[in-house]
Design an enzyme around this catalytic site. Sequence first.
Site, mmCIF file in Angstrom:
data_model
loop_
_atom_site.group_PDB
_atom_site.id
_atom_site.type_symbol
_atom_site.label_atom_id
_atom_site.label_comp_id
_atom_site.label_asym_id
_atom_site.label_seq_id
_atom_site.Cartn_x
_atom_site.Cartn_y
_atom_site.Cartn_z
ATOM 1 N N GLU A 160 -1.927 19.184 12.254
ATOM 2 C CA GLU A 160 -0.737 19.913 11.776
ATOM 3 C C GLU A 160 -0.181 19.410 10.446
ATOM 4 O O GLU A 160 1.017 19.117 10.331
ATOM 5 C CB GLU A 160 0.346 19.901 12.871
ATOM 6 C CG GLU A 160 -0.143 20.511 14.169
ATOM 7 C CD GLU A 160 0.818 20.369 15.345
ATOM 8 O OE1 GLU A 160 1.955 19.939 15.140
ATOM 9 O OE2 GLU A 160 0.410 20.704 16.472
ATOM 10 N N GLU A 265 -6.197 24.286 22.004
ATOM 11 C CA GLU A 265 -4.984 24.099 22.824
ATOM 12 C C GLU A 265 -4.545 25.448 23.388
ATOM 13 O O GLU A 265 -3.369 25.807 23.365
ATOM 14 C CB GLU A 265 -3.854 23.489 21.980
ATOM 15 C CG GLU A 265 -4.209 22.161 21.358
ATOM 16 C CD GLU A 265 -3.062 21.476 20.620
ATOM 17 O OE1 GLU A 265 -1.900 21.906 20.786
ATOM 18 O OE2 GLU A 265 -3.332 20.517 19.876
#
Length: 376
Positions: A160, A265
């Site tokens: 991220e 995810e």
Amino acid sequence: MIRKIVFPMLCGTAIWIAFSSNKQGDSAQQQIASLKDVFKKDFTIGTAMNTPQIEEKDPVTDKLIRQQFNVVTPENIMKAEVIHPQWNEYNFDLADKLVTYGKKNHIGINAHTLIWHSQLPVFARNIKNVDSFRTFFEEHINTVAKRYDGQVVSWDVVNEALNEDGTMRKSIFLNKLGDDFVTDAFRLAAKASPKSELYYNDYNNEQPAKRAGCIRLMKKIQDAGVRIDGVGIQGHWHVGKVPFKDIEESILQYAAMGLKVMFTELDIEVLPRNFQGADVNQRMREDPSMNPYVNGLPDSVQQQLASDYENLFKLFLKHRDKISRVTFWGVNDAQSWLNGWPVRGRTNYPLLFDRENKPKPAFFKVIEAGMNFKRN
Ligand code: G3I
């Protein structure tokens, strides 16, 4: 007592599932089609494991994990906050246990994650001096990646690092180390862990602007002659709004860079939310209207969830030559982080198994897609 239920015929094959009731009347799964077996010629199938699961505290969930998944990602215990709590203190107990668990059960491990702005230890967040921060950065990667070199299949090296518009997120790493910190992290990880694969991982990086930034970032690593093996699209999506076109375009563009593509995810949110993605800093107000399905999921939403999962897996199968792994972010609905984010204390239903580890309609649709797919 054994109760057998037959689900609809799938290419001439019935999926049998049997529940046996124990003395307490709890249902425990005995036999069910296996995701990892149905997709074994396509991609590995993973789940995120939390601490009680790694400690094998719940036999029913443990059995389900070993039956359904051939790769796991630790949901929290390899993040810096847990594994490196103080300057000279590392806590490898749970990560070591996970490695042992993986070997014992022939389950691969995707280690998560070396460099992330969130869940950093307090001491690291408080480092003011740039040289000291670089020392933390280098020592963290060297120590942790080296210990598990070849013991884990892969590492989410950086997590991220991007904003929604594709620019670099103004994280502590960017502020202290500058634009090259992602390339530096991969360079250090490649040296410390030559035998494990190295990935960049993000959410919303199937969206065009963020995808373009992600491609720029990974191209920079490649152009520096540094190893990067793959890219993770986290896949935190919303029921009825899964961005299929962007996902397909991303699979093609990332694969064209010579990278493995993974969905790392996966979960599909069913509750109200006014933004997309998984930025853990974003929160919404607590209000009963935000938690509408406390007593169960309406059938219409259940069917939409099943259809979204079915169409996703059909897309994954279409590009099975480019996709190496699909990992769900949790085993069952009770475990999901989406019960606590972006609103605390909600009842969410984003996964394939319910709160009692029973397969949901979405599970059968995914299995059906896998069984019906014509492989050459
Ligand atoms: O460790 C403390 C524990 O000591 C304390 O007793 C407990 C009380 O609530 O909290 C525990 O920490 C929680 C931690 O999970 C472990 O359970 C944190 O409060 C909680 O915020 C944390 O949430 C995790 C979140 O990352 C943190 O950023 C979620 O479980 C985890 O699913 C989530 O995973 C991230 C991926 O790593 C990266 N992509 C997005 C994804 C979802 O946010």
